[in-house]
Scaffold this motif. Structure first.
Motif, PDB file in Angstrom:
ATOM      1  N   GLN A  85      53.002  30.896  35.061  1.00  0.00           N
ATOM      2  CA  GLN A  85      52.084  30.011  35.782  1.00  0.00           C
ATOM      3  C   GLN A  85      50.941  30.837  36.365  1.00  0.00           C
ATOM      4  O   GLN A  85      51.154  31.935  36.889  1.00  0.00           O
ATOM      5  CB  GLN A  85      52.845  29.313  36.905  1.00  0.00           C
ATOM      6  CG  GLN A  85      51.986  28.415  37.758  1.00  0.00           C
ATOM      7  CD  GLN A  85      52.760  27.836  38.934  1.00  0.00           C
ATOM      8  OE1 GLN A  85      53.901  28.187  39.188  1.00  0.00           O
ATOM      9  NE2 GLN A  85      52.117  26.960  39.663  1.00  0.00           N
ATOM     10  N   VAL A  86      49.723  30.327  36.285  1.00  0.00           N
ATOM     11  CA  VAL A  86      48.572  30.983  36.904  1.00  0.00           C
ATOM     12  C   VAL A  86      48.611  30.681  38.395  1.00  0.00           C
ATOM     13  O   VAL A  86      48.680  29.526  38.809  1.00  0.00           O
ATOM     14  CB  VAL A  86      47.239  30.502  36.291  1.00  0.00           C
ATOM     15  CG1 VAL A  86      46.048  31.068  37.056  1.00  0.00           C
ATOM     16  CG2 VAL A  86      47.157  30.885  34.827  1.00  0.00           C
ATOM     17  N   GLN A 106      38.277  33.856  30.064  1.00  0.00           N
ATOM     18  CA  GLN A 106      38.243  32.478  30.565  1.00  0.00           C
ATOM     19  C   GLN A 106      39.110  31.578  29.690  1.00  0.00           C
ATOM     20  O   GLN A 106      39.853  30.731  30.186  1.00  0.00           O
ATOM     21  CB  GLN A 106      36.792  31.991  30.598  1.00  0.00           C
ATOM     22  CG  GLN A 106      36.612  30.596  31.120  1.00  0.00           C
ATOM     23  CD  GLN A 106      36.396  29.572  30.009  1.00  0.00           C
ATOM     24  OE1 GLN A 106      36.223  29.899  28.845  1.00  0.00           O
ATOM     25  NE2 GLN A 106      36.423  28.334  30.385  1.00  0.00           N
ATOM     26  N   GLN A 107      39.064  31.761  28.386  1.00  0.00           N
ATOM     27  CA  GLN A 107      39.886  30.975  27.459  1.00  0.00           C
ATOM     28  C   GLN A 107      41.373  31.260  27.684  1.00  0.00           C
ATOM     29  O   GLN A 107      42.200  30.347  27.618  1.00  0.00           O
ATOM     30  CB  GLN A 107      39.500  31.273  26.008  1.00  0.00           C
ATOM     31  CG  GLN A 107      38.124  30.787  25.638  1.00  0.00           C
ATOM     32  CD  GLN A 107      38.038  29.276  25.683  1.00  0.00           C
ATOM     33  OE1 GLN A 107      37.695  28.692  26.699  1.00  0.00           O
ATOM     34  NE2 GLN A 107      38.362  28.642  24.596  1.00  0.00           N
ATOM     35  N   GLU A 108      41.723  32.509  27.934  1.00  0.00           N
ATOM     36  CA  GLU A 108      43.116  32.863  28.215  1.00  0.00           C
ATOM     37  C   GLU A 108      43.597  32.154  29.478  1.00  0.00           C
ATOM     38  O   GLU A 108      44.686  31.567  29.505  1.00  0.00           O
ATOM     39  CB  GLU A 108      43.248  34.379  28.383  1.00  0.00           C
ATOM     40  CG  GLU A 108      44.650  34.820  28.724  1.00  0.00           C
ATOM     41  CD  GLU A 108      44.772  36.322  28.909  1.00  0.00           C
ATOM     42  OE1 GLU A 108      45.846  36.753  29.385  1.00  0.00           O
ATOM     43  OE2 GLU A 108      43.832  37.075  28.581  1.00  0.00           O
ATOM     44  N   ALA A 109      42.774  32.186  30.534  1.00  0.00           N
ATOM     45  CA  ALA A 109      43.146  31.510  31.784  1.00  0.00           C
ATOM     46  C   ALA A 109      43.296  30.010  31.561  1.00  0.00           C
ATOM     47  O   ALA A 109      44.268  29.397  32.023  1.00  0.00           O
ATOM     48  CB  ALA A 109      42.100  31.785  32.864  1.00  0.00           C
ATOM     49  N   ASN A 110      42.366  29.407  30.829  1.00  0.00           N
ATOM     50  CA  ASN A 110      42.444  27.967  30.560  1.00  0.00           C
ATOM     51  C   ASN A 110      43.681  27.602  29.757  1.00  0.00           C
ATOM     52  O   ASN A 110      44.314  26.573  30.014  1.00  0.00           O
ATOM     53  CB  ASN A 110      41.191  27.476  29.851  1.00  0.00           C
ATOM     54  CG  ASN A 110      40.015  27.346  30.782  1.00  0.00           C
ATOM     55  OD1 ASN A 110      40.165  27.380  32.003  1.00  0.00           O
ATOM     56  ND2 ASN A 110      38.830  27.210  30.219  1.00  0.00           N
ATOM     57  N   ALA A 111      44.034  28.433  28.782  1.00  0.00           N
ATOM     58  CA  ALA A 111      45.232  28.162  27.975  1.00  0.00           C
ATOM     59  C   ALA A 111      46.479  28.217  28.847  1.00  0.00           C
ATOM     60  O   ALA A 111      47.353  27.339  28.757  1.00  0.00           O
ATOM     61  CB  ALA A 111      45.337  29.158  26.823  1.00  0.00           C
ATOM     62  N   LEU A 112      46.581  29.223  29.696  1.00  0.00           N
ATOM     63  CA  LEU A 112      47.742  29.327  30.580  1.00  0.00           C
ATOM     64  C   LEU A 112      47.795  28.161  31.565  1.00  0.00           C
ATOM     65  O   LEU A 112      48.869  27.636  31.868  1.00  0.00           O
ATOM     66  CB  LEU A 112      47.716  30.650  31.345  1.00  0.00           C
ATOM     67  CG  LEU A 112      48.028  31.896  30.519  1.00  0.00           C
ATOM     68  CD1 LEU A 112      47.701  33.151  31.306  1.00  0.00           C
ATOM     69  CD2 LEU A 112      49.471  31.899  30.068  1.00  0.00           C
TER      70      LEU A 112
END
Length: 118
Positions: free
Chosen positions: A71-72, A55-61
């Motif tokens: 880009q996510v 979740q932290q990785e997704a939020n950082a991206l």
């Protein structure tokens, strides 16, 4: 069935495995956009710490909007605390070697690091 399969399908038979998950090249079913699907390793699905990391990785991206940062395109990582959910992130596809292929087991000098155009 995984939620991402509604809009995406694998476009390559091979996957690359890392410490957190497995990355597979996918293609959007309607518009042909290529993506990199990162799914959490099944062994980590019950780990609160690993799920929070994803979740932290997704939020950082999602927070970064810079040249060289993929880009996510889609994610369900905000459901990290629901252990019934298999977590994933789909990022834009960037051609080139994987991070482990690029770096290998040796440190890189800053002058050797380049950010690809995308």
């Amino acid at each position: 069935m995984e939620a991402w399969r509604d809009s995406w399908e694998p476009s390559a038979a091979d996957s690359t495995s890392g410490g957190q998950g497995v990355v597979t090249k996918v293609e959007h079913r309607t518009n042909g956009t290529l993506g990199a699907l990162k799914e959490m390793h099944p062994a980590h699905l019950g780990s609160t710490e690993r799920r929070f990391r994803m979740q932290q990785e997704a939020n950082a991206l999602l927070a970064l909007d810079a040249h060289g940062v993929p880009q996510v395109l889609e994610t369900n990582a905000n459901q990290w605390n629901d252990k019934s959910q298999s977590l994933y992130i789909i990022m834009e596809w960037v051609e080139g070697p994987t991070l482990s292929q690029r770096v290998g087991d040796r440190p890189r000098a800053q002058r050797d690091v380049s950010i690809p155009d995308h």
